[in-house]
Design a protein around this motif. Sequence first.
Motif, PDB file in Angstrom:
ATOM      1  N   PRO A   6      16.515  20.691  40.881  1.00  0.00           N
ATOM      2  CA  PRO A   6      16.516  19.963  39.613  1.00  0.00           C
ATOM      3  C   PRO A   6      16.936  20.859  38.453  1.00  0.00           C
ATOM      4  N   ARG A   7      17.514  20.210  37.441  1.00  0.00           N
ATOM      5  CA  ARG A   7      18.017  20.973  36.293  1.00  0.00           C
ATOM      6  C   ARG A   7      17.267  20.666  35.004  1.00  0.00           C
ATOM      7  N   THR A   8      16.508  19.582  35.001  1.00  0.00           N
ATOM      8  CA  THR A   8      15.709  19.266  33.816  1.00  0.00           C
ATOM      9  C   THR A   8      14.290  18.901  34.253  1.00  0.00           C
ATOM     10  N   PHE A   9      13.354  19.079  33.336  1.00  0.00           N
ATOM     11  CA  PHE A   9      11.951  18.809  33.637  1.00  0.00           C
ATOM     12  C   PHE A   9      11.248  18.505  32.325  1.00  0.00           C
ATOM     13  N   GLU A  10      10.576  17.338  32.286  1.00  0.00           N
ATOM     14  CA  GLU A  10       9.900  16.950  31.044  1.00  0.00           C
ATOM     15  C   GLU A  10       8.593  17.718  30.910  1.00  0.00           C
ATOM     16  N   THR A  11       8.309  18.193  29.715  1.00  0.00           N
ATOM     17  CA  THR A  11       7.051  18.905  29.444  1.00  0.00           C
ATOM     18  C   THR A  11       6.358  18.206  28.271  1.00  0.00           C
ATOM     19  N   ALA A  12       5.136  18.626  27.980  1.00  0.00           N
ATOM     20  CA  ALA A  12       4.435  18.060  26.816  1.00  0.00           C
ATOM     21  C   ALA A  12       5.239  18.408  25.566  1.00  0.00           C
ATOM     22  N   GLY A  13       5.747  17.416  24.891  1.00  0.00           N
ATOM     23  CA  GLY A  13       6.484  17.645  23.643  1.00  0.00           C
ATOM     24  C   GLY A  13       7.822  18.319  23.817  1.00  0.00           C
ATOM     25  N   GLY A  14       8.368  18.289  25.002  1.00  0.00           N
ATOM     26  CA  GLY A  14       9.652  18.958  25.146  1.00  0.00           C
ATOM     27  C   GLY A  14      10.302  18.775  26.492  1.00  0.00           C
ATOM     28  N   MET A  15      11.267  19.628  26.749  1.00  0.00           N
ATOM     29  CA  MET A  15      12.044  19.544  27.978  1.00  0.00           C
ATOM     30  C   MET A  15      12.504  20.938  28.387  1.00  0.00           C
ATOM     31  N   LEU A  16      12.415  21.199  29.683  1.00  0.00           N
ATOM     32  CA  LEU A  16      12.989  22.436  30.209  1.00  0.00           C
ATOM     33  C   LEU A  16      14.346  22.097  30.816  1.00  0.00           C
ATOM     34  N   ASN A  17      15.309  23.005  30.644  1.00  0.00           N
ATOM     35  CA  ASN A  17      16.573  22.801  31.356  1.00  0.00           C
ATOM     36  C   ASN A  17      17.037  24.093  31.988  1.00  0.00           C
ATOM     37  N   CYS A  40      18.541  13.524  21.652  1.00  0.00           N
ATOM     38  CA  CYS A  40      19.685  12.729  22.153  1.00  0.00           C
ATOM     39  C   CYS A  40      19.451  12.227  23.569  1.00  0.00           C
ATOM     40  N   PHE A  41      18.578  12.918  24.325  1.00  0.00           N
ATOM     41  CA  PHE A  41      18.292  12.467  25.692  1.00  0.00           C
ATOM     42  C   PHE A  41      17.453  11.184  25.671  1.00  0.00           C
ATOM     43  N   LEU A  42      16.636  11.037  24.631  1.00  0.00           N
ATOM     44  CA  LEU A  42      15.828   9.826  24.488  1.00  0.00           C
ATOM     45  C   LEU A  42      16.636   8.698  23.882  1.00  0.00           C
ATOM     46  N   PRO A  93      20.696   8.275  22.494  1.00  0.00           N
ATOM     47  CA  PRO A  93      22.004   8.866  22.170  1.00  0.00           C
ATOM     48  C   PRO A  93      22.456   8.555  20.742  1.00  0.00           C
ATOM     49  N   CYS A  94      21.822   7.557  20.115  1.00  0.00           N
ATOM     50  CA  CYS A  94      22.189   7.245  18.722  1.00  0.00           C
ATOM     51  C   CYS A  94      21.318   8.014  17.731  1.00  0.00           C
ATOM     52  N   ALA A  95      20.438   8.907  18.226  1.00  0.00           N
ATOM     53  CA  ALA A  95      19.517   9.625  17.332  1.00  0.00           C
ATOM     54  C   ALA A  95      20.247  10.368  16.197  1.00  0.00           C
ATOM     55  N   PRO A  96      21.330  11.105  16.468  1.00  0.00           N
ATOM     56  CA  PRO A  96      21.970  11.822  15.346  1.00  0.00           C
ATOM     57  C   PRO A  96      22.455  10.863  14.251  1.00  0.00           C
ATOM     58  N   VAL A  97      22.970   9.695  14.661  1.00  0.00           N
ATOM     59  CA  VAL A  97      23.464   8.716  13.682  1.00  0.00           C
ATOM     60  C   VAL A  97      22.296   8.157  12.875  1.00  0.00           C
ATOM     61  N   ARG A  98      21.235   7.772  13.584  1.00  0.00           N
ATOM     62  CA  ARG A  98      20.049   7.232  12.901  1.00  0.00           C
ATOM     63  C   ARG A  98      19.491   8.271  11.916  1.00  0.00           C
ATOM     64  N   ILE A  99      19.411   9.516  12.356  1.00  0.00           N
ATOM     65  CA  ILE A  99      18.842  10.568  11.500  1.00  0.00           C
ATOM     66  C   ILE A  99      19.711  10.772  10.253  1.00  0.00           C
ATOM     67  N   ALA A 100      21.039  10.767  10.438  1.00  0.00           N
ATOM     68  CA  ALA A 100      21.933  10.958   9.279  1.00  0.00           C
ATOM     69  C   ALA A 100      21.775   9.790   8.300  1.00  0.00           C
ATOM     70  N   GLN A 101      21.660   8.569   8.836  1.00  0.00           N
ATOM     71  CA  GLN A 101      21.498   7.397   7.946  1.00  0.00           C
ATOM     72  C   GLN A 101      20.146   7.444   7.238  1.00  0.00           C
ATOM     73  N   ASP A 102      19.100   7.803   7.996  1.00  0.00           N
ATOM     74  CA  ASP A 102      17.759   7.892   7.392  1.00  0.00           C
ATOM     75  C   ASP A 102      17.706   8.983   6.320  1.00  0.00           C
ATOM     76  N   LEU A 103      18.442  10.061   6.572  1.00  0.00           N
ATOM     77  CA  LEU A 103      18.454  11.176   5.610  1.00  0.00           C
ATOM     78  C   LEU A 103      19.011  10.697   4.270  1.00  0.00           C
ATOM     79  N   ARG A 104      20.107   9.955   4.340  1.00  0.00           N
ATOM     80  CA  ARG A 104      20.707   9.444   3.096  1.00  0.00           C
ATOM     81  C   ARG A 104      19.706   8.535   2.367  1.00  0.00           C
ATOM     82  N   ALA A 105      19.071   7.630   3.138  1.00  0.00           N
ATOM     83  CA  ALA A 105      18.149   6.672   2.517  1.00  0.00           C
ATOM     84  C   ALA A 105      16.935   7.399   1.928  1.00  0.00           C
ATOM     85  N   LEU A 106      16.431   8.382   2.645  1.00  0.00           N
ATOM     86  CA  LEU A 106      15.242   9.110   2.194  1.00  0.00           C
ATOM     87  C   LEU A 106      15.532   9.897   0.908  1.00  0.00           C
TER      88      LEU A 106
END
Length: 311
Positions: A60-71, A269-271, A273-286
Amino acid sequence: MTSPSLSVRIGALELRNPVLTASGTYGLGHEFAEIADLGEIGGVVGKTVTMTERIGNPPPRTFETAGGMLNSIGLMNPGWDGFVADVLPKVRALPCPFILNVAGKSEDEFVELSRRSRGLRGVAALELNLSCPNVAGGLDFSKDTAAARRIVAQCVAASGLPLLAKLSPNVEDVVPIAVACQEGGASAVSLVNTYLGTAIDWRRRRTVFARGIAGLSGPAIKPMALLAVLRVARAVDVPVVGIGGIASATDVLEYLVAGATAVQVGTACFLDPCAPVRIAQDLRALLAREGVADVHELIGAAHPGGGGAQK
Ligand code: SIN
């Protein structure tokens, strides 16, 4: 409510906003162009390209951890020729700048990859991966100030491109390494790559990953990555690009106040894939809601005399 100015610069590269994708978490960018409006983000940093094709580490190449991910991917990529033949024509069509991330097995390979990138249409900047923990010798270049300075200087001269040096947190002190990269002529330093970690399969009495070690990313590393950004931003004049556990516009603002000029969104982005777009839009609004007219008002605000500075 007026729209805040979000544009930032990394050397000669102007970004429409500070939100980039992190290398290795977004393919080579074009794979996501149909589902995410990449015209909303600052840019895409591609998966590391090496001189020759790499099939990567055994699963395996990825593994979910508490609050994160190993790769432990092992720099799987099509190699330079595959990148130029199959990927470059697609990234040229991206509606945002593409930053090519490269890694060499030797100093000469870093320089040769930089030379080949010179004048390549579709490549807006270069990020040197001086910090992969998942291949033999991958950390060597970010442990040694003299080597980091020398590689960066040669790659800047060879590529003629804005150059980001991506640094490892798995060193005694990342600050002198960042300073050495600045002295070598880097346009920016990106930090941090993943923290060394492991996972154990106790039933099999072995480590989960064939190489034993892997790299930890995600919200679990954010406080440590923020500290690295805070300390490095105090020591260098070039822009710092913050990486580590960024999943919301609030996370971005914390990094900016700590001294980052831009950020890279990775594990989120693994959770989604639109996270960067959402974050950029939220940043402008905030920022609009908070009455911040220009993102530079916040960059480095945690430092004495900080905020409002244009690095
Ligand atoms: C990998 O491909 O193993 C991850 C890349 C990196 O951490 O630099």
